[in-house]
Design a protein around this motif. Sequence first.
Motif, PDB file in Angstrom:
ATOM      1  N   PHE A   8       0.842  -1.196   0.000  1.00 29.93           N
ATOM      2  CA  PHE A   8       0.000   0.000   0.000  1.00 29.93           C
ATOM      3  C   PHE A   8       0.874   1.241   0.000  1.00 29.93           C
ATOM      4  CE2 PHE A   8      -2.660  -3.339   1.619  1.00 29.93           C
ATOM      5  CZ  PHE A   8      -3.912  -3.079   1.065  1.00 29.93           C
ATOM      6  N   VAL A   9       0.413   2.256  -0.706  1.00 32.20           N
ATOM      7  CA  VAL A   9       1.110   3.529  -0.749  1.00 32.20           C
ATOM      8  C   VAL A   9       0.061   4.631  -0.826  1.00 32.20           C
ATOM      9  CG1 VAL A   9       1.305   3.516  -3.278  1.00 32.20           C
ATOM     10  CG2 VAL A   9       2.938   4.839  -1.931  1.00 32.20           C
ATOM     11  N   THR A  10       0.333   5.769  -0.201  1.00 34.27           N
ATOM     12  CA  THR A  10      -0.590   6.897  -0.253  1.00 34.27           C
ATOM     13  C   THR A  10      -0.081   7.917  -1.255  1.00 34.27           C
ATOM     14  OG1 THR A  10      -1.263   6.569   2.035  1.00 34.27           O
ATOM     15  CG2 THR A  10      -1.734   8.718   1.063  1.00 34.27           C
ATOM     16  N   VAL A  11      -0.931   8.230  -2.236  1.00 34.86           N
ATOM     17  CA  VAL A  11      -0.592   9.172  -3.302  1.00 34.86           C
ATOM     18  C   VAL A  11      -1.630  10.288  -3.301  1.00 34.86           C
ATOM     19  CG1 VAL A  11      -0.319   9.497  -5.786  1.00 34.86           C
ATOM     20  CG2 VAL A  11       0.478   7.375  -4.710  1.00 34.86           C
ATOM     21  N   ASP A  12      -1.171  11.509  -3.075  1.00 37.29           N
ATOM     22  CA  ASP A  12      -2.072  12.664  -3.076  1.00 37.29           C
ATOM     23  C   ASP A  12      -3.269  12.432  -2.152  1.00 37.29           C
ATOM     24  OD1 ASP A  12      -2.996  15.174  -3.772  1.00 37.29           O
ATOM     25  OD2 ASP A  12      -4.010  14.497  -5.591  1.00 37.29           O
ATOM     26  N   GLY A  13      -3.006  11.858  -0.999  1.00 33.29           N
ATOM     27  CA  GLY A  13      -4.043  11.620  -0.005  1.00 33.29           C
ATOM     28  C   GLY A  13      -4.914  10.410  -0.259  1.00 33.29           C
ATOM     29  N   VAL A  14      -4.612   9.622  -1.289  1.00 29.78           N
ATOM     30  CA  VAL A  14      -5.415   8.444  -1.643  1.00 29.78           C
ATOM     31  C   VAL A  14      -4.595   7.187  -1.403  1.00 29.78           C
ATOM     32  CG1 VAL A  14      -6.670   7.255  -3.479  1.00 29.78           C
ATOM     33  CG2 VAL A  14      -6.659   9.752  -3.393  1.00 29.78           C
ATOM     34  N   GLU A  15      -5.158   6.253  -0.631  1.00 29.60           N
ATOM     35  CA  GLU A  15      -4.456   4.997  -0.392  1.00 29.60           C
ATOM     36  C   GLU A  15      -4.649   4.060  -1.579  1.00 29.60           C
ATOM     37  OE1 GLU A  15      -3.868   2.559   3.511  1.00 29.60           O
ATOM     38  OE2 GLU A  15      -5.623   1.702   2.498  1.00 29.60           O
ATOM     39  N   LEU A  16      -3.529   3.616  -2.153  1.00 35.37           N
ATOM     40  CA  LEU A  16      -3.548   2.693  -3.280  1.00 35.37           C
ATOM     41  C   LEU A  16      -2.980   1.355  -2.853  1.00 35.37           C
ATOM     42  CD1 LEU A  16      -2.092   4.903  -6.187  1.00 35.37           C
ATOM     43  CD2 LEU A  16      -4.509   4.527  -5.613  1.00 35.37           C
ATOM     44  N   THR A  86      -2.286  10.371 -10.506  1.00 32.85           N
ATOM     45  CA  THR A  86      -2.069   9.332  -9.501  1.00 32.85           C
ATOM     46  C   THR A  86      -0.889   8.444  -9.893  1.00 32.85           C
ATOM     47  OG1 THR A  86      -4.377   9.283  -8.785  1.00 32.85           O
ATOM     48  CG2 THR A  86      -3.080   7.293  -8.429  1.00 32.85           C
ATOM     49  N   LEU A  87      -0.799   8.098 -11.167  1.00 33.22           N
ATOM     50  CA  LEU A  87       0.298   7.232 -11.604  1.00 33.22           C
ATOM     51  C   LEU A  87       1.637   7.957 -11.541  1.00 33.22           C
ATOM     52  CD1 LEU A  87      -1.490   5.376 -14.535  1.00 33.22           C
ATOM     53  CD2 LEU A  87      -0.851   4.446 -12.300  1.00 33.22           C
ATOM     54  N   VAL A  88       1.643   9.245 -11.844  1.00 36.00           N
ATOM     55  CA  VAL A  88       2.868  10.021 -11.664  1.00 36.00           C
ATOM     56  C   VAL A  88       3.273   9.991 -10.186  1.00 36.00           C
ATOM     57  CG1 VAL A  88       3.913  12.314 -11.779  1.00 36.00           C
ATOM     58  CG2 VAL A  88       2.461  11.506 -13.658  1.00 36.00           C
ATOM     59  N   GLY A  89       2.284  10.180  -9.310  1.00 34.64           N
ATOM     60  CA  GLY A  89       2.563  10.128  -7.882  1.00 34.64           C
ATOM     61  C   GLY A  89       3.028   8.755  -7.428  1.00 34.64           C
ATOM     62  N   PHE A  90       2.489   7.711  -8.040  1.00 33.57           N
ATOM     63  CA  PHE A  90       2.911   6.336  -7.738  1.00 33.57           C
ATOM     64  C   PHE A  90       4.396   6.176  -8.068  1.00 33.57           C
ATOM     65  CE2 PHE A  90       3.303   1.809  -8.982  1.00 33.57           C
ATOM     66  CZ  PHE A  90       2.791   1.194  -7.852  1.00 33.57           C
ATOM     67  N   PHE A  91       4.808   6.630  -9.247  1.00 32.39           N
ATOM     68  CA  PHE A  91       6.230   6.601  -9.602  1.00 32.39           C
ATOM     69  C   PHE A  91       7.046   7.388  -8.576  1.00 32.39           C
ATOM     70  CE2 PHE A  91       4.973   4.709 -13.476  1.00 32.39           C
ATOM     71  CZ  PHE A  91       6.063   4.465 -14.308  1.00 32.39           C
ATOM     72  N   ASP A  92       6.574   8.556  -8.202  1.00 33.57           N
ATOM     73  CA  ASP A  92       7.319   9.407  -7.273  1.00 33.57           C
ATOM     74  C   ASP A  92       7.456   8.748  -5.907  1.00 33.57           C
ATOM     75  OD1 ASP A  92       7.559  11.334  -9.242  1.00 33.57           O
ATOM     76  OD2 ASP A  92       5.920  12.578  -8.474  1.00 33.57           O
ATOM     77  N   GLU A  93       6.343   8.261  -5.368  1.00 34.07           N
ATOM     78  CA  GLU A  93       6.357   7.699  -4.016  1.00 34.07           C
ATOM     79  C   GLU A  93       7.233   6.462  -3.924  1.00 34.07           C
ATOM     80  OE1 GLU A  93       5.117   8.814  -1.196  1.00 34.07           O
ATOM     81  OE2 GLU A  93       4.250  10.600  -2.119  1.00 34.07           O
ATOM     82  N   LEU A  94       7.288   5.674  -5.011  1.00 33.12           N
ATOM     83  CA  LEU A  94       8.102   4.461  -5.005  1.00 33.12           C
ATOM     84  C   LEU A  94       9.518   4.716  -5.509  1.00 33.12           C
ATOM     85  CD1 LEU A  94       5.272   3.246  -4.541  1.00 33.12           C
ATOM     86  CD2 LEU A  94       5.948   1.330  -5.985  1.00 33.12           C
ATOM     87  N   GLY A  95       9.808   5.959  -5.848  1.00 33.78           N
ATOM     88  CA  GLY A  95      11.149   6.297  -6.296  1.00 33.78           C
ATOM     89  C   GLY A  95      11.532   5.672  -7.620  1.00 33.78           C
ATOM     90  N   ASP A 121      10.353  10.919 -19.620  1.00 31.14           N
ATOM     91  CA  ASP A 121      11.749  10.609 -19.309  1.00 31.14           C
ATOM     92  C   ASP A 121      11.886   9.402 -18.390  1.00 31.14           C
ATOM     93  OD1 ASP A 121      12.680  12.787 -20.798  1.00 31.14           O
ATOM     94  OD2 ASP A 121      12.413  14.156 -19.095  1.00 31.14           O
ATOM     95  N   ARG A 122      10.740   8.809 -17.987  1.00 31.06           N
ATOM     96  CA  ARG A 122      10.823   7.699 -17.040  1.00 31.06           C
ATOM     97  C   ARG A 122      10.192   6.399 -17.567  1.00 31.06           C
ATOM     98  NH1 ARG A 122       9.323   9.583 -11.030  1.00 31.06           N
ATOM     99  NH2 ARG A 122       8.026  11.238 -11.911  1.00 31.06           N
ATOM    100  N   ILE A 123       9.303   6.476 -18.540  1.00 31.04           N
ATOM    101  CA  ILE A 123       8.796   5.255 -19.184  1.00 31.04           C
ATOM    102  C   ILE A 123       9.738   4.917 -20.330  1.00 31.04           C
ATOM    103  CG2 ILE A 123       6.946   4.286 -20.597  1.00 31.04           C
ATOM    104  CD1 ILE A 123       4.952   5.807 -18.894  1.00 31.04           C
ATOM    105  N   THR A 124      10.384   3.761 -20.229  1.00 30.81           N
ATOM    106  CA  THR A 124      11.412   3.382 -21.205  1.00 30.81           C
ATOM    107  C   THR A 124      10.873   2.476 -22.308  1.00 30.81           C
ATOM    108  OG1 THR A 124      12.083   1.438 -19.923  1.00 30.81           O
ATOM    109  CG2 THR A 124      13.168   3.542 -19.413  1.00 30.81           C
ATOM    110  N   HIS A 125       9.810   1.742 -22.030  1.00 29.34           N
ATOM    111  CA  HIS A 125       9.173   0.848 -22.988  1.00 29.34           C
ATOM    112  C   HIS A 125       7.669   0.893 -22.713  1.00 29.34           C
ATOM    113  CE1 HIS A 125      13.255  -0.663 -22.402  1.00 29.34           C
ATOM    114  NE2 HIS A 125      13.185  -1.312 -23.561  1.00 29.34           N
ATOM    115  N   LEU A 126       6.866   0.811 -23.770  1.00 25.76           N
ATOM    116  CA  LEU A 126       5.420   0.937 -23.621  1.00 25.76           C
ATOM    117  C   LEU A 126       4.715  -0.216 -24.321  1.00 25.76           C
ATOM    118  CD1 LEU A 126       2.843   2.599 -22.854  1.00 25.76           C
ATOM    119  CD2 LEU A 126       3.111   3.761 -25.072  1.00 25.76           C
TER     120      LEU A 126
END
Length: 285
Positions: A8-16, A86-95, A121-126
């Motif tokens: 679990f991680v909290t992103v922008d006040g939302v628990e994911l 939220t996904l940007v925040g997910f990347f940020d919170e998990l480093g 600059d952070r997604i290398t393959h899609l």
Amino acid sequence: MTRRTDEFVTVDGVELHYSAWGDPSDPPVVCVHGLSRVGRDFDPLARELREDYRVLCPDVQGRGLSEWAPEGAAGEWYAGSRLAGTLVGFFDELGIEAARYVGTSMGGQLGMGLAAGPLEDRITHLVMNDVGPAPADDEDAREGIDRLVDYLTDPPAFDRLTELEAYYRETYSTFSAMTDDEWRVFTVGSARRTANGGFAPAYDPRVVEPLLTEEIEADPWAAWAAIDVPTLVLKGERSDILADETFEEMRERRPEIETVVVDSGHAPSLNVPEQVEPIRELFER
């Protein structure tokens, strides 16, 4: 550690909630599900990748075990722009500084926008699994979108989990073939208890609100053209979301991409070698 763990991680006040597979020191793969689905949909793919990658499969807000929107806030919480944030925040919170990205349906559209924008600059393959830049604007996809809206708006509840499984087997019969064990895992991983003790699909029925009301200002085809990373598009042969004409236009606008057509409707389950191996090959580029 290669087994699945619940994190679990909290992103922008939302628990994911997210499922995590593999060694934390390995390169990350972020997998994002479809509109009413959950991160557990990627269990089969994650099992195949976990020896080489750290596979992270979040439930975006309103789905699975992640937090639901407060009363009156569904339109804002579940809007595409908020999910992308939220996904940007997910990347940020998990480093996460660099990651491979797999998106099914809605998750693919989100990934496309992120790879062309805030995470370029952070997604290398899609990997885009059975979705194009603008299905809502595609006349050939209208029937499929109407089908999604129809079953999303008023999800049924059942007394028994096996009844929910039967419902899933019928509702998602367009998915590529799954074994009995896979259907059971699929059901258990995306079921929630109702107030009267029954079972219902694990999503907030209000997630459909932005689908019906949100106005998209950005040009999705411009975003598609702007992506500059190795890209794979998986298409279900009988898909009613990724139309043949759109698929061809995606290839014309970006002829360097990899494409695979598989024996499936919407959407491929990423559970058999002919679907998994192209993803692995892309990731090795």
